[in-house]
Enzyme design. Structure first.
Site, mmCIF file in Angstrom:
data_model
loop_
_atom_site.group_PDB
_atom_site.id
_atom_site.type_symbol
_atom_site.label_atom_id
_atom_site.label_comp_id
_atom_site.label_asym_id
_atom_site.label_seq_id
_atom_site.Cartn_x
_atom_site.Cartn_y
_atom_site.Cartn_z
ATOM 1 N N ASP A 1 -3.803 -13.630 -9.201
ATOM 2 C CA ASP A 1 -3.371 -14.815 -8.436
ATOM 3 C C ASP A 1 -2.435 -15.726 -9.225
ATOM 4 O O ASP A 1 -2.441 -16.943 -9.044
ATOM 5 C CB ASP A 1 -4.585 -15.638 -7.951
ATOM 6 C CG ASP A 1 -5.585 -14.787 -7.213
ATOM 7 O OD1 ASP A 1 -5.149 -13.983 -6.389
ATOM 8 O OD2 ASP A 1 -6.790 -14.925 -7.463
ATOM 9 N N LYS B 1 2.512 -13.798 -8.628
ATOM 10 C CA LYS B 1 3.432 -12.675 -8.871
ATOM 11 C C LYS B 1 4.310 -12.385 -7.657
ATOM 12 O O LYS B 1 5.469 -12.032 -7.805
ATOM 13 C CB LYS B 1 2.630 -11.401 -9.205
ATOM 14 C CG LYS B 1 1.858 -11.502 -10.508
ATOM 15 C CD LYS B 1 1.070 -10.235 -10.773
ATOM 16 C CE LYS B 1 -0.096 -10.016 -9.833
ATOM 17 N NZ LYS B 1 -1.184 -10.983 -9.956
ATOM 18 N N GLY C 1 -3.385 -9.951 -2.835
ATOM 19 C CA GLY C 1 -2.840 -10.772 -1.758
ATOM 20 C C GLY C 1 -1.628 -11.478 -2.324
ATOM 21 O O GLY C 1 -1.753 -12.345 -3.174
ATOM 22 N N HIS C 2 -0.464 -11.053 -1.898
ATOM 23 C CA HIS C 2 0.765 -11.634 -2.436
ATOM 24 C C HIS C 2 1.394 -12.533 -1.387
ATOM 25 O O HIS C 2 1.743 -12.085 -0.306
ATOM 26 C CB HIS C 2 1.748 -10.532 -2.837
ATOM 27 C CG HIS C 2 1.276 -9.752 -4.022
ATOM 28 N ND1 HIS C 2 1.881 -8.604 -4.458
ATOM 29 C CD2 HIS C 2 0.255 -9.967 -4.870
ATOM 30 C CE1 HIS C 2 1.246 -8.154 -5.520
ATOM 31 N NE2 HIS C 2 0.254 -8.964 -5.784
ATOM 32 N N GLN D 1 -3.330 -7.853 -9.287
ATOM 33 C CA GLN D 1 -4.423 -8.443 -10.076
ATOM 34 C C GLN D 1 -3.881 -8.930 -11.428
ATOM 35 O O GLN D 1 -2.718 -9.276 -11.497
ATOM 36 C CB GLN D 1 -5.589 -7.462 -10.255
ATOM 37 C CG GLN D 1 -6.364 -7.145 -8.982
ATOM 38 C CD GLN D 1 -5.751 -6.049 -8.147
ATOM 39 O OE1 GLN D 1 -5.365 -5.033 -8.662
ATOM 40 N NE2 GLN D 1 -5.656 -6.265 -6.858
HETATM 41 P P1 IMP Z 1 -12.301 -5.461 -6.278
HETATM 42 O O1 IMP Z 1 -10.953 -5.209 -6.856
HETATM 43 O O2 IMP Z 1 -12.283 -5.793 -4.814
HETATM 44 O O3 IMP Z 1 -13.260 -4.347 -6.592
HETATM 45 O O4 IMP Z 1 -12.911 -6.777 -6.984
HETATM 46 C C1 IMP Z 1 -13.247 -6.791 -8.352
HETATM 47 C C2 IMP Z 1 -12.935 -8.146 -8.970
HETATM 48 O O5 IMP Z 1 -11.538 -8.341 -9.027
HETATM 49 C C3 IMP Z 1 -13.486 -9.330 -8.180
HETATM 50 O O6 IMP Z 1 -13.852 -10.352 -9.088
HETATM 51 C C4 IMP Z 1 -12.302 -9.790 -7.362
HETATM 52 O O7 IMP Z 1 -12.384 -11.149 -7.003
HETATM 53 C C5 IMP Z 1 -11.180 -9.538 -8.335
HETATM 54 N N1 IMP Z 1 -9.894 -9.289 -7.690
HETATM 55 C C6 IMP Z 1 -9.493 -8.184 -7.059
HETATM 56 N N2 IMP Z 1 -8.245 -8.303 -6.610
HETATM 57 C C7 IMP Z 1 -7.835 -9.527 -6.967
HETATM 58 C C8 IMP Z 1 -6.597 -10.231 -6.818
HETATM 59 O O8 IMP Z 1 -5.606 -9.744 -6.269
HETATM 60 N N3 IMP Z 1 -6.563 -11.482 -7.340
HETATM 61 C C9 IMP Z 1 -7.620 -12.023 -7.991
HETATM 62 N N4 IMP Z 1 -8.777 -11.410 -8.168
HETATM 63 C C10 IMP Z 1 -8.886 -10.160 -7.658
#
Ligand code: IMP
Length: 431
Positions: free
Chosen positions: A14, A17, A41-42, A225
């Site tokens: 977040d 990017k 989520g971009h 991420q």
């Molecule tokens: P998952 O990727 O859905 O398995 O989530 C694993 C961890 O990564 C969790 O703490 C999510 O909140 C975090 N996470 C996954 N994708 C994002 C992102 O795009 N931005 C911020 N945190 C993320």
């Protein structure tokens, strides 16, 4: 001139990017996503219109640029079709510029169910996943039972793989979770319908990128991420299930590491995190609420309020090392405009001693207390400023200090959500 650039998040995701990729896309010919899925989520704002993409490379708003969903991505085809339809409605999608790797693994309906149910079973140990099926899809990939996008093009093969998977998943879903299982034919028909829409885009994207490189085209690799969510280098187990760091750009898109010219890290001027896991500089109470509200810190994917805190120089220095960062983009500087005092974490106190290198072990991080230096706030609106030397002096000093602490120079500073709320110091595509 740098031709092939990797953009990665330098924190816990977040970092903004999407906007930066969207801006840099003007200089690129091809934009490639190489890992993650629709957990990302971009957000991109163009002419006051807000676009949130979860799976599409952020460059998709530029009709003349090729967008690649690379081998290392996990694809939820329903989400993909949803995003294609939104773009079609807006007249932005022309169908020629999307390329999906035949090697990218599919997120199946049972992955989503397993993600949510397994999290629930974990209770207090939960990771706080986005519930999009990311972990279970990568689990299947590693267990060598996953279904790839390319498999959709062979109905018989797809059906056979689906049947095998459903038999195995249903065993767990029915006997361990005590839930109703899945039906092969339902998923089969749904996915075949989706295939009609996306089949033309599924191909050997590694070769597509290779050819583009041979034609001297410029490639932008868009990480999702952030570094601290990397499965190997992040704050395990509170991470996502893919490699989010720059090295993954090579593996996740099928190009040799020698082809990458530069890596750029995106960091906020403070820190946020979504989901569970250690966060030494986290704020709480009114201070946190203020920063969250000012920064609009709510998840683009899940809408969850983000945890917020001060800038952590140890974490950034770590990200600089793991990614080999050549430049920094510092985002959301304007969010700090109203603060009288701004803190920066320059060390941790751990077991009575000062440490200055970022430890990734959750247990160690949880036992660390931040050591802060305090900067005076600039208390001026920075959101319309376009040149670094027009920033208030205290803001300039703050940026310089972040550079000094991380050992990486800033190439851009973002001071607002819109495309042109930007201070360009050096275009990463230039020498
Ligand atoms: P998952 O990727 O859905 O398995 O989530 C694993 C961890 O990564 C969790 O703490 C999510 O909140 C975090 N996470 C996954 N994708 C994002 C992102 O795009 N931005 C911020 N945190 C993320």
């Amino acid at each position: 001139m740098a031709k092939n650039i990797v953009i990665v998040g330098a924190q816990w995701g977040d970092e903004g990017k999407g906007k930066i990729v969207d801006i840099l896309t003007k200089n690129a010919d091809v934009v490639v996503r190489f890992q993650g899925g629709n957990n990302a989520g971009h957000t991109v704002i163009v002419n006051d219109e807000k676009f949130v993409f979860h799976l599409m490379p952020s460059g998709i708003l530029h009709k003349d640029k090729a967008c690649v969903i690379g081998d290392g991505v996990v694809v939820d085809p329903e989400v993909l079709v949803g995003e294609i339809e939104v773009l079609e409605e807006k007249g932005i999608f022309n169908g020629d510029n999307l390329h999906i790797s035949k090697n990218a693994h599919l997120i199946m309906p049972y992955h989503k169910r397993l993600d949510i149910s397994k999290e629930r079973l974990k209770g207090k140990q939960k990771i706080g996943t986005t519930g999009r099926g990311i972990g279970p899809a990568y689990e299947d990939k590693a267990a060598r039972v996953g279904i790839k996008c390319g498999d959709l093009l062979d109905e018989k093969l797809f059906r056979a793989k689906l049947k095998r998977n459903i038999a195995e998943k249903n065993h767990y879903i029915q006997n361990v979770l005590h839930q109703v299982g899945f039906e092969t034919h339902e998923i089969y028909h749904k996915y075949m319908e989706i295939t009609e829409k996306i089949a033309p885009f599924i191909k050997d994207t590694s070769f597509f990128i290779y050819k583009a490189m041979m034609e001297k085209k410029k490639i932008l690799f868009e990480g999702a991420q952030g570094t601290l969510l990397d499965i190997d280098h992040g704050t395990y187990p509170y991470v996502t299930s893919s490699n989010t760091t720059a090295g993954a750009a090579s593996v996740g898109s099928g190009i040799g590491p020698t082809r990458i010219d530069k890596t750029i890290g995106i960091t906020k001027a403070y820190t946020t995190r979504v989901g569970e896991g250690p966060f030494p500089t986290e704020l709480d109470g009114k201070e946190a609420d203020r920063l969250r509200e000012h920064g609009g810190e709510y998840g683009a994917t899940t809408g969850r309020p983000r945890r917020v805190g001060w800038f952590d120089a140890l974490a950034l220095r770590y990200a600089a090392r793991i990614n080999g960062l050549d430049g920094l983009v510092i985002t959301k500087l304007d969010v700090l405009d109203n603060l009288k005092k701004i803190k920066v974490c320059v060390g941790y106190k751990y077991n009575g001693k000062k440490i200055t290198d970022f430890p990734t072990e959750a247990s160690v991080l949880n036992a660390c207390t931040p050591i802060y230096e305090t900067h005076e706030g600039w208390l001026e609106d920075t959101s319309r400023i376009k040149k670094f030397d027009k920033l208030p002096e205290k803001a300039q000093r703050y940026i310089r200090r972040l550079e000094e602490l991380s050992g990486v120079k800033a190439v851009m500073i973002s001071v607002g959500a819109a495309r042109d709320d930007l201070i360009l110091i050096k275009n990463p595509f230039s020498r």
